[in-house]
Design an enzyme around this catalytic site. Sequence first.
Site, short mmCIF file in Angstrom:
data_model
loop_
_atom_site.label_atom_id
_atom_site.label_comp_id
_atom_site.label_asym_id
_atom_site.label_seq_id
_atom_site.Cartn_x
_atom_site.Cartn_y
_atom_site.Cartn_z
CE LYS A 1 33.47 -17.46 25.64
NZ LYS A 1 32.25 -17.40 26.43
NE ARG B 1 35.59 -21.20 23.33
CZ ARG B 1 35.18 -21.48 24.58
NH1 ARG B 1 34.48 -22.58 24.82
NH2 ARG B 1 35.48 -20.69 25.58
CD GLU C 1 25.19 -22.96 26.60
OE1 GLU C 1 26.34 -23.24 26.94
OE2 GLU C 1 24.93 -22.30 25.58
N1 PXG Z 1 28.27 -21.73 27.71
C1 PXG Z 1 28.27 -20.41 27.45
C2 PXG Z 1 27.10 -19.80 26.77
C3 PXG Z 1 29.37 -19.64 27.81
O1 PXG Z 1 29.38 -18.33 27.54
C4 PXG Z 1 30.42 -21.63 28.72
C5 PXG Z 1 29.30 -22.33 28.32
C6 PXG Z 1 31.59 -22.36 29.32
O2 PXG Z 1 32.66 -22.44 28.38
P1 PXG Z 1 34.16 -22.59 28.86
O3 PXG Z 1 34.95 -22.74 27.60
O4 PXG Z 1 34.51 -21.34 29.63
O5 PXG Z 1 34.25 -23.78 29.72
C7 PXG Z 1 30.47 -20.24 28.50
C8 PXG Z 1 31.62 -19.45 29.00
C9 PXG Z 1 31.63 -15.52 32.95
C10 PXG Z 1 31.42 -15.67 31.50
O6 PXG Z 1 32.01 -14.41 33.37
C11 PXG Z 1 31.66 -16.87 30.85
C12 PXG Z 1 31.42 -16.96 29.49
C13 PXG Z 1 30.94 -15.86 28.86
C14 PXG Z 1 30.71 -14.70 29.51
C15 PXG Z 1 30.95 -14.58 30.85
O7 PXG Z 1 31.41 -16.50 33.67
N2 PXG Z 1 31.64 -18.08 28.69
#
Ligand code: PXG
Length: 293
Positions: free
Chosen positions: A152, A52, A185
Amino acid sequence: MENLFYVKGDWVPQSQAKVSILDHGFLYGDGVFEGIRAYNGRVFKLEKHVDRLFLSAKAIDLQMPMSKAEMTELILEACRRNNIETGYIRPLVTRGEGDLGLDPRKCKKGASVIIIAVPQLSLYGDAYERGLSVITASHRRVPPQSLSPSIKSLNYLNNVLARIEANATNADEALMLDLQGFVSEASADNLFIVNKKALTTPPTSTNLPGITRETVIELATQRGYQVREQFFSLFDVWTADECFITGTAAEVGPVAKVDGRPIGEGKPGPITKELMKAYRDLVMSTGTPIRKK
Ligand code: PXG
């Protein structure tokens, strides 16, 4: 002992880890990142996170200065250097140092790769037993017409603003809607609702294709639950039997309340609890080993 971070080719103690103020990651949020977790001496879904990261880079036309194999090895090395068995790893790749203009061609030294790795990460604490309290943010998720949610990127202001709204009401998380008013989300997590043994989550056209989301879809399907990817609105959240969020940091987080309304019985529901356990079991037993045996 201080944490050791990888910064553009060197391993440096946290207090000395620095990037240029002319780095376009700092000036413009021009870069990409991943949030990855290690459990029990293994990095969970490492290959998917590296894939990713490279797709995000490709989408913003950012030339990665190393191969996927090298990035994978650096992430594992970051765990080893910090004695991490269980922890959180944050690789970032920025456009690099340029000048004050937006033009990426000014970043002549190429991308900056940074890897932050810290032992442990605790997120919502006891909220997992009582269930999270969530509010709906008043402003909408940046639409895919403007910026693909699959990227991301280092620009999280849209999500940070949602989080500020959650903080203002002492909520644990903020739910975001798309421009049409469908649920997109949470600020850093995907969202699921559960009704009569069927799970529903919005299609990824308006949200990040989360790796935890994908994992939970697999776990639920294996357990005989129907999983639908379709748009739904706040009505469906407020009236759902159960609701939960998914994310690398949050794992499977039960939602007990949305906009002041109790979801189901206002506590973590049975299917949510089953999936929380299934996810825990999976993260504790699979992943790329940090140390070669
Ligand atoms: N949506 C967004 C906008 C995200 O940034 C997820 C969903 C979940 O994706 P994953 O692949 O992790 O299941 C994310 C996850 C944190 C943090 O500290 C998490 C994310 C970005 C910044 C901080 O919880 N990404």
